[in-house]
Design an enzyme around this catalytic site. Structure first.
Site, PDB file in Angstrom:
ATOM      1  N   HIS A 247       1.950   5.047 -20.204  1.00  0.00           N
ATOM      2  CA  HIS A 247       0.765   5.006 -21.211  1.00  0.00           C
ATOM      3  C   HIS A 247       1.628   5.044 -22.756  1.00  0.00           C
ATOM      4  CE1 HIS A 247       0.016   9.659 -21.201  1.00  0.00           C
ATOM      5  NE2 HIS A 247       1.200   9.469 -22.228  1.00  0.00           N
ATOM      6  N   HIS A 248       3.071   5.311 -22.732  1.00  0.00           N
ATOM      7  CA  HIS A 248       3.835   5.233 -23.892  1.00  0.00           C
ATOM      8  C   HIS A 248       4.153   3.949 -24.097  1.00  0.00           C
ATOM      9  CE1 HIS A 248       3.529   9.615 -24.860  1.00  0.00           C
ATOM     10  NE2 HIS A 248       3.822   9.753 -23.303  1.00  0.00           N
TER      11      HIS A 248
ATOM     12  N   HIS B 136       6.684  12.380 -20.656  1.00  0.00           N
ATOM     13  CA  HIS B 136       5.116  13.057 -20.597  1.00  0.00           C
ATOM     14  C   HIS B 136       5.190  14.372 -19.904  1.00  0.00           C
ATOM     15  CE1 HIS B 136       1.336  12.692 -21.036  1.00  0.00           C
ATOM     16  NE2 HIS B 136       1.014  13.586 -19.975  1.00  0.00           N
TER      17      HIS B 136
ATOM     18  N   GLU C 161       7.093  16.477 -20.336  1.00  0.00           N
ATOM     19  CA  GLU C 161       7.468  17.318 -21.277  1.00  0.00           C
ATOM     20  C   GLU C 161       6.541  17.782 -22.340  1.00  0.00           C
ATOM     21  OE1 GLU C 161      10.404  18.792 -22.198  1.00  0.00           O
ATOM     22  OE2 GLU C 161       9.821  19.359 -24.386  1.00  0.00           O
TER      23      GLU C 161
ATOM     24  N   SER D 217      -5.778  31.711 -22.755  1.00  0.00           N
ATOM     25  CA  SER D 217      -6.489  32.302 -21.964  1.00  0.00           C
ATOM     26  C   SER D 217      -6.432  33.787 -21.698  1.00  0.00           C
ATOM     27  CB  SER D 217      -6.041  31.749 -20.505  1.00  0.00           C
ATOM     28  OG  SER D 217      -6.195  30.098 -20.682  1.00  0.00           O
TER      29      SER D 217
ATOM     30  N   TYR E 127       3.406  18.380 -21.795  1.00  0.00           N
ATOM     31  CA  TYR E 127       2.829  19.462 -20.637  1.00  0.00           C
ATOM     32  C   TYR E 127       3.524  20.564 -20.881  1.00  0.00           C
ATOM     33  CZ  TYR E 127      -0.776  15.796 -20.670  1.00  0.00           C
ATOM     34  OH  TYR E 127      -1.778  14.779 -20.951  1.00  0.00           O
TER      35      TYR E 127
ATOM     36  N   TRP F   5      13.313  10.066 -31.810  1.00  0.00           N
ATOM     37  CA  TRP F   5      13.615  11.100 -30.787  1.00  0.00           C
ATOM     38  C   TRP F   5      13.646  10.326 -29.230  1.00  0.00           C
ATOM     39  CZ3 TRP F   5      10.801  13.960 -26.855  1.00  0.00           C
ATOM     40  CH2 TRP F   5       9.441  13.715 -26.622  1.00  0.00           C
TER      41      TRP F   5
ATOM     42  N   HIS G  66      13.924  15.911 -37.087  1.00  0.00           N
ATOM     43  CA  HIS G  66      13.011  16.416 -36.839  1.00  0.00           C
ATOM     44  C   HIS G  66      12.217  16.666 -35.768  1.00  0.00           C
ATOM     45  CE1 HIS G  66       8.673  17.681 -37.940  1.00  0.00           C
ATOM     46  NE2 HIS G  66       8.231  16.671 -37.325  1.00  0.00           N
TER      47      HIS G  66
ATOM     48  N   LYS H 207     -10.689  23.323 -18.667  1.00  0.00           N
ATOM     49  CA  LYS H 207     -10.123  24.256 -19.265  1.00  0.00           C
ATOM     50  C   LYS H 207     -11.089  24.473 -20.828  1.00  0.00           C
ATOM     51  CE  LYS H 207      -6.130  25.785 -18.606  1.00  0.00           C
ATOM     52  NZ  LYS H 207      -5.172  25.999 -17.613  1.00  0.00           N
TER      53      LYS H 207
ATOM     54  N   THR I 188      -8.351  18.914 -18.211  1.00  0.00           N
ATOM     55  CA  THR I 188      -8.367  19.680 -19.458  1.00  0.00           C
ATOM     56  C   THR I 188      -9.634  19.988 -19.911  1.00  0.00           C
ATOM     57  OG1 THR I 188      -6.588  18.006 -19.880  1.00  0.00           O
ATOM     58  CG2 THR I 188      -6.916  19.369 -21.680  1.00  0.00           C
TER      59      THR I 188
ATOM     60  N   SER J 228      20.101  24.597 -20.486  1.00  0.00           N
ATOM     61  CA  SER J 228      19.577  25.909 -20.833  1.00  0.00           C
ATOM     62  C   SER J 228      18.162  25.957 -20.219  1.00  0.00           C
ATOM     63  CB  SER J 228      19.813  25.837 -22.130  1.00  0.00           C
ATOM     64  OG  SER J 228      18.492  26.786 -22.778  1.00  0.00           O
ATOM     65  N   SER J 229      17.493  25.069 -20.451  1.00  0.00           N
ATOM     66  CA  SER J 229      16.040  24.927 -20.181  1.00  0.00           C
ATOM     67  C   SER J 229      15.899  24.865 -18.542  1.00  0.00           C
ATOM     68  CB  SER J 229      15.391  23.489 -20.477  1.00  0.00           C
ATOM     69  OG  SER J 229      15.388  23.457 -21.719  1.00  0.00           O
TER      70      SER J 229
ATOM     71  N   ARG K 252       4.327   3.840 -37.829  1.00  0.00           N
ATOM     72  CA  ARG K 252       5.201   5.079 -38.093  1.00  0.00           C
ATOM     73  C   ARG K 252       6.517   4.591 -38.206  1.00  0.00           C
ATOM     74  NH1 ARG K 252       5.347   7.217 -31.795  1.00  0.00           N
ATOM     75  NH2 ARG K 252       6.896   9.035 -32.551  1.00  0.00           N
TER      76      ARG K 252
ATOM     77  N   ASP L 260      12.711  43.727 -14.974  1.00  0.00           N
ATOM     78  CA  ASP L 260      13.446  42.640 -15.847  1.00  0.00           C
ATOM     79  C   ASP L 260      13.276  41.142 -15.159  1.00  0.00           C
ATOM     80  OD1 ASP L 260      15.535  41.472 -17.638  1.00  0.00           O
ATOM     81  OD2 ASP L 260      16.080  43.217 -18.070  1.00  0.00           O
TER      82      ASP L 260
END
Ligand code: HEA
Ligand code: HEA
Ligand code: CUA
Ligand SMILES: [Cu+2]
Lengths: 524, 375, 290
Positions: free
Chosen positions: A301-302, A252, A254, A267, A256, A141, A76, A330, A327, A168-169, A449, A105
């Protein structure tokens, strides 16, 4: 091969049939492919989430085996992140960046095609593991060793599909960077670029910097499993926690990557429907850049509970807390853009407003998680699950929905059904909160979890959450209906579409010509 | 299945809304972090509430401003858009103010963290080893050690029996600590990463194979505290609870003495001869607690993940091979080395059991002395 | 009929990318099956490699043709430059992951195991002391058995010299190209390729020596073996790719594909070669020397 070679590289402009989509180098075609692929993956990943919620509907094991449950959780997340959200953003980038900066293009059209056409193969590979001996990957994951090394036949397929997604990315990101730095119309200076373009530029840098690190990390997993290395094995002088450091150095930034383009979308939308220019354009740009910079120095922090030295814990706690500042800038700027505007509330605006409120809620819980001494309690509970679904679902997904409604008339030339759109928004907002808000309580009350079964005191909130989940899932069918209805017909959209819309893409006809700007527009 | 779920969900809504109305009626129905019974958990709780309220306050301001403008500055009310779009002053203000708020959170957080990481001067040291899927507790100075397994019956899990009040949060052997003493836990794992967590004790730490992590607890009140493994560790991650019982000092000493006596008795077992019947009964029990999670009670395993043991060529083959895999495990798979976990008598019993149960009927019989010889 | 838009060349349709996807997927599925011990896997891998090679030849062939026909204007050229630079940056980050592993092991995990983290050492690895933990180490369980390292001042130093010289020769080639001196250009290019191949030869020799009885240094030699072979191995792989690209460019130089002011392909490969060179310096210092 033989038919393919006769087509060669420069065939007729509008090759028709299936092959047009396979061979296309056009940014709009590729954008469409990305978006449709992402929608499909959203449903596949969502179906897995439904399995999770069905099993968690009540205590006890009733729907699936614990092993399969873990496979669902793992798949998932991988599918939603790499298959749904990231491709959706790349699809939007493809459609919009050339139109927004006045380019014909993307800069590297053939590579653009390849970036997309790797994805279906990567995900076919990943999904095929569901049928293998030992089942799909079930280690989460985050793929922490040593657990992930217990994966059955699926293991090398997991690793290689992650490699493919990475390739790809990276190619997609390089294309975005090159397009933005090299393809802007004359007069389109950097500080005149729409914020969506800016946020994507910065996202692309993040991608190029961290996807290779993920590739390196999973490569080490592969060699630990098959080639005798001991990167993550203490007996050989390695450390399982080392994987976590490398993974989160990717992971991390990622997250963002999953939110910065969403900031860009919001925006664009808020000024349009507030009929007032974006407040604090330049500080928005600097804030985005600061977030991106900070995202490289907060990863641990993870991992507050892995037993890091105290100084490390303090450093990562402070750095993480700092992210609240840009943040916040924003959020405050969005609110100031609305302030004394002249607002209307079409579906894109509704989703954007929903984003601002609910993303901020997710941000607040993020800030709470950043406080290390309390994260010892929160970590690996449903409080974390609630946090990241607020920023991912009501954050990233809501922004993607907003973008879809906002630009759909431009893409298709038809207006979508506004009434249904509003229904979609209100039902989604209601149910998504029924789905994820109680998970805060569950986590605080002590529910870990990644468990398929729980003790009885968690029963009520889980049931509510599951019901919200089923309803939220069903509501998304409405979205599919609206999109396909709009593609097939509907009221003709004007060029500007929205009264307050500003920017180059709105100067083009709806739908825009196959090649956006044959001659570059002049920007004053 | 789906239909049944949907039906259930309807009654669920009704039940849930009733419950929401009557919240507080059930004591164990938590909404918030528990205050807990250790200095750490209480510090964590107050920090949690502090940050929560700060966030709520900021939320009220930000969302308040937003809703005012949504209500008042709307086109349908004839609002005409202003054209301002920049102000360096406010940008600086709303950079500095949040920063100061953050500093005010960071100060107490730093103090708390420093206190939590200080494991010095402990009174009792317990080494906690995590396995897929059970805990082992070894009291370093008292010479006591035992395993702690989930004790909820499978029937409750699969719904053929009413669920008990401590469903999934009950074990056969509790970890016992003395009240008021600083207890140091030395956490490690034998296979994959696990995490030791009891919410009311306020601390969570990963148990990492090959490394030792330290944490401390100091329970203020006698009682039973329940928690569970908090790091995904495979199939039965949801089924490895932790139960801690805090006893007064006198009761604790008594408990220690009892445990020491019991382990002396168990050691004597290793020097005994047992007959087939005894080995099989004991083997079945050992199998049930240590092996059935993977290989299943009926020995059928789970195809693809865990091999079935019924008619397995390895089991039907020479005893030595069988003893070897059970004692030494197989690296790179979930099959752990049980040589260090089980006593000679238990190993002899479980191997005998596997060789004769489910129609394997090899007729082989192992004695504890055979295991000792194989070590 | 090549369409240009405002002078920017936008190709219409290409079948190379999809072929590339098929090739890569076949290759990886083959490799994965091989690791799982499935039969016929090598065959599948071979087919994958073949398809991928066809794709590479075809794709680059197309690009070269277009370039020779003069379809690329300056802006396209700039796109290629930016693209190549960021690709190289992504490669740098790939190596960063492995360097990160090396530094982490040396600064944190090994010292922790060896006693800096007192309880870990005392309870789990009591025999692993600061002496046996001195780098190079294969960890507390001495995985892979006793081993010895290679002398940095023999082959590695020689290899450093070779790669550095190849950096010089390729720059000389570039100067020759700018001056339009094709003879010198090809000469220096051949020298560069030769230096690269010699490097590879030595590296292979070194690996054989390492795996031999005398050194007994293998991938399985704990964390030292892991980092040593993964870093030098991926570097060697990149040198191989670089050497192949250099060889192709040398042929194109000989054919006169490049002019003194238009030779992006040449420069791209030169950048790549310098990147490989710089990574080697990092390896020489951090893997072999300190
Ligand atoms: C889009 C994705 C996204 C985003 C944007 C964020 C944003 C943030 N996240 Fe989140 N996070 C995830 C996705 C995301 N996260 C995921 C997926 C995980 C779990 C991964 C896994 O384990 O599987 C996770 C987990 C996670 C953890 C680990 C928890 C644990 O496992 O124990 C932490 C801890 O610090 C954290 C913190 C933060 C912080 C501080 C922010 C900040 O960026 C938030 C900043 C925003 C605000 C604070 C609100 C707006 C600001 C104001 C209104 C200004 C004023 C405010 C103050 C001064 C308070 N996140
Ligand atoms: C962008 C990322 C993203 C998105 C969009 C979502 C969307 C959803 N997620 Fe999740 N999720 C993650 C990222 C994401 N998630 C991550 C990273 C994890 C952590 C994994 C880990 O621990 O390793 C996670 C884990 C996770 C868990 C915890 C599992 C566990 O710990 O065991 C749960 C449980 O409720 C959950 C639920 C949901 C639900 C209900 C949705 C819904 O929003 C989905 C809604 C969509 C649909 C439902 C599809 C559309 C509709 C249909 C298919 C029609 C049929 C509908 C019905 C039958 C009702 N997710
Ligand atoms: Cu042990 Cu989770
Ligand atoms: Cu993070």
């Amino acid at each position: 091969m033989s038919t393919a070679t006769t087509h060669d590289t420069h065939h007729a402009e509008h090759q028709s049939g299936l092959l047009r989509w396979v061979f296309t180098t056009n940014h709009k075609d590729i954008g469409t492919l990305y978006l449709l692929f992402s929608l499909l993956m959203f449903f596949v990943g969502g179906a897995m989430a439904m399995v999770i919620r069905a099993e968690l509907f009540q205590p006890g094991m009733q729907v699936v085996d614990p092993m399969f449950f873990n496979q669902m959780t793992t798949m998932h997340a991988l599918i939603m992140i790499f298959g749904a959200v990231m491709p959706a953003f790349v699809g939007l980038a493809n459609w919009l960046i050339p139109m927004m900066i006045g380019a014909p293009d993307m800069a590297l059209p053939r590579m653009n095609n390849w970036s997309f056409w790797i994805l279906p193969f990567a995900f076919a590979m990943l999904l095929s593991t569901l049928l293998m001996a030992g089942g799909a990957p079930a280690g989460g994951w985050t793929m922490y060793p040593p657990l992930v090394l217990q994966t059955g036949d699926a293991f090398p397929f997991l690793i290689f599909s992650v490699h493919l997604m990475g390739i790809s990315s990276i190619m997609g990101a390089i294309n975005v960077v090159v397009t933005i730095v090299n393809m802007r119309a004359p007069g389109m200076t950097l500080m005149k670029m729409p914020l969506f373009v800016w946020t994507w530029l910065i996202t692309a840098y993040l991608l190029i910097a961290v996807m290779p690190v993920l590739a390196g990390a999973v490569t080490m997993l592969l060699t630990d499993k098959f080639f005798d290395t001991s990167f993550f094995n203490a007996a050989g002088g390695g450390d399982p926690v080392m994987f976590q450091h490398i993974f989160w150095f990717f992971g991390h930034p990622e997250v963002y990557i999953l939110i910065l383009p969403a900031f860009g979308i919001v925006s664009q939308i808020i000024p349009t429907f507030a009929r007032k220019p974006l407040f604090g354009y330049s500080s928005m740009v600097y804030a985005t850049a600061s977030i991106a910079f900070l995202s490289f120095i907060v990863w641990a922090h993870h991992m507050f509970t892995v037993g890091m030295p105290l100084t490390g814990e303090l450093f990562f706690m402070y750095a993480t807390m700092l992210i609240a500042v840009p943040t916040g800038v924003k959020v405050f700027n969005w609110v100031s853009t609305m302030w004394r505007g002249s607002m209307t509330f079409e579906t894109p605006m509704l989703f954007a407003l929903g984003f601002v409120v609910m993303f901020t809620i997710g941000g607040f819980s993020g800030l709470m998680l950043a406080i290390a001494p309390v994260d010892f309690q929160y970590h690996d509970t449903y409080f974390v699950v609630a946090h990241f679904h607020y920023v991912l679902v009501t954050g990233a997904i809501f922004a993607i929905m907003a973008a879809a409604y906002y630009w759909l008339p431009k893409w298709t030339g038809h207006m979508y059904n506004e009434t249904l759109g509003k229904w979609h928004f209100w039902l989604s907002t209601l149910f998504v909160n029924v789905l994820f808000f109680p998970q805060h309580f569950l986590g605080l009350a002590g529910m870990p979890r990644r468990i398929p079964d729980y003790s009885v005191q968690f029963a009520e909130f889980n049931m509510i959450s599951s019901l919200g989940g089923f309803a939220y899932g069903l509501t998304q069918l409405l979205f599919v209906y609206i999109v396909f209805q709009t593609i097939r017909g509907g009221a003709k959209a004007t060029d500007q579409v929205w009264e307050g819309a500003k920017g180059l893409e709105w100067t083009l006809p709806s739908p825009p010509p196959y090649h956006s700007f044959e001659t570059a527009p002049q920007i004053k | 299945m789906l239909l049944r779920n949907m039906k259930r969900s309807l009654s669920g809504v009704a039940a849930a809304s009733l419950l929401l109305g009557a919240s507080g009626a059930r004591a164990d129905w938590g909404l918030n972090l528990p205050v807990g019974v250790t200095p750490i958990s209480q510090t964590a709780y107050s920090l949690h509430m502090l940050i929560l309220w700060i966030c709520v306050a900021i939320g009220v301001v930000v969302f308040g401003a937003m809703f005012i403008s949504i209500l008042r500055h709307r086109k349908s009310r004839g609002a005409v858009p202003a054209q301002f779009h920049e102000s360096t002053t406010v940008e600086i203000l709303w950079t500095i103010i949040p920063f100061l708020i953050l500093v005010s959170m960071a100060v107490p957080a730093t103090k708390a963290l420093i206190a939590m990481e200080d494991t010095s001067d402990s009174d009792v040291s317990i080494k906690v080893t995590a396995y897929q899927w059970k805990w082992q507790y070894e009291y370093l100075d008292e010479g006591i050690g035992f395993f702690s397994n989930l004790s909820t019956p499978t029937d409750q899990i699969y719904g053929s029996e009413e669920k008990g009040p401590h469903y999934l949060l009950e074990v056969d052997n509790k970890m016992v600590v003395p009240v008021g003493k600083k207890v140091r836990l030395l956490l490690t794992a034998s296979d994959v990463i696990h995490a030791w967590w009891v919410p009311e004790l306020g601390m969570k730490k990963d148990a990492i194979p090959g490394f030792i992590n330290e944490m401390w607890i100091q329970v203020k009140e006698p009682g039973v505290y329940r928690g569970q493994c908090a790091e995904l560790c495979g199939r039965d991650h949801g089924f490895m609870p932790i139960v801690v019982e805090a006893l007064s000092e006198a009761d604790y000493s008594q408990w220690v003495a009892d445990q020491q006596a019991a382990s002396a008795a168990a050691a004597a077992d290793d020097d005994r001869e047992m007959d087939m019947g005894e080995l099989m009964t004991r083997g079945e029990k050992v199998y049930g607690t240590h092996c059935a999670a993977c290989h299943q009670a009926n020995g059928a395993g789970l195809p693809g993940a865990f091999p079935g043991l019924v008619g397995s060529p390895l089991i039907k083959g020479p005893v030595a091979g069988h003893v070897d895999i059970v004692m030494n495990g197989k690296s790179g798979t979930a099959m752990a080395a049980f040589g260090g976990q089980l006593s000679d008598a238990d190993l002899a019993a479980v191997i005998t059991y596997e060789r004769n149960a489910w129609g394997n009927d090899t007729g082989d019989l192992l004695q504890p002395s055979d295991i000792k010889a194989a070590r | 009929m090549s369409a240009t838009h405002g002078g920017y060349y936008v190709p219409h349709g290409s079948h190379w990318p999809i072929l590339g996807s098929i090739g890569l997927t076949t290759l990886l599925v083959g490799f994965a099956s091989l690791l799982n011990g499935a039969s016929g896997a090598t065959m599948l891998m071979g087919i994958g490699v073949l398809i991928t090679l066809v794709m590479l030849f075809g794709w680059f062939g197309t690009v070269i043709n277009e370039s020779l026909k003069g379809m690329y204007n300056d802006q396209v050229d700039r796109s290629f430059r930016w693209g190549m630079s960021w690709f190289i940056f992504s490669e740098v980050m790939f190596f960063a992951a492995f360097f990160g592993a090396l530094f982490y092991a040396r600064i944190y995990s090994v010292p922790w195991l060896a006693g800096e983290d007192v309880s870990t050492n005392q309870h789990l690895w009591p025999n692993f002391d600061a002496d046996s933990a001195a780098w190079p180490t294969n960890g507390p369980a001495a995985l892979g058995g006793e081993f010895s390292v290679l002398d940095p001042w023999k082959i590695p130093a020689l290899n450093t010299l070779l790669l550095l010289s190849s950096g010089v020769t390729i720059t000389l080639a570039h100067w020759a190209l700018k001056k339009g001196n094709r003879g010198a250009l090809v000469g220096w290019m051949v020298a560069t390729v030769a230096l690269g191949l010699t490097f590879l030869g030595f590296q292979v020799y070194e690996y054989i020596e390492a795996y031999g009885e005398h050194h007994n240094l293998t991938l399985g030699s704990g964390i030292y073996g892991s980092t040593f072979f993964m870093l030098t191995g991926f570097h060697g792989f990149h040198v191989t790719l670089g050497a192949i690209m250099l060889a192709v460019i040398t042929i194109r130089c000989a054919k006169g594909h490049f002019s003194h002011d238009n030779h992006f392909a040449f420069e791209a490969v030169a950048w790549y070669w310098h990147f490989v060179d710089v990574v080697w310096l990092g390896l020489f210092i951090f893997v072999y020397l300190v």
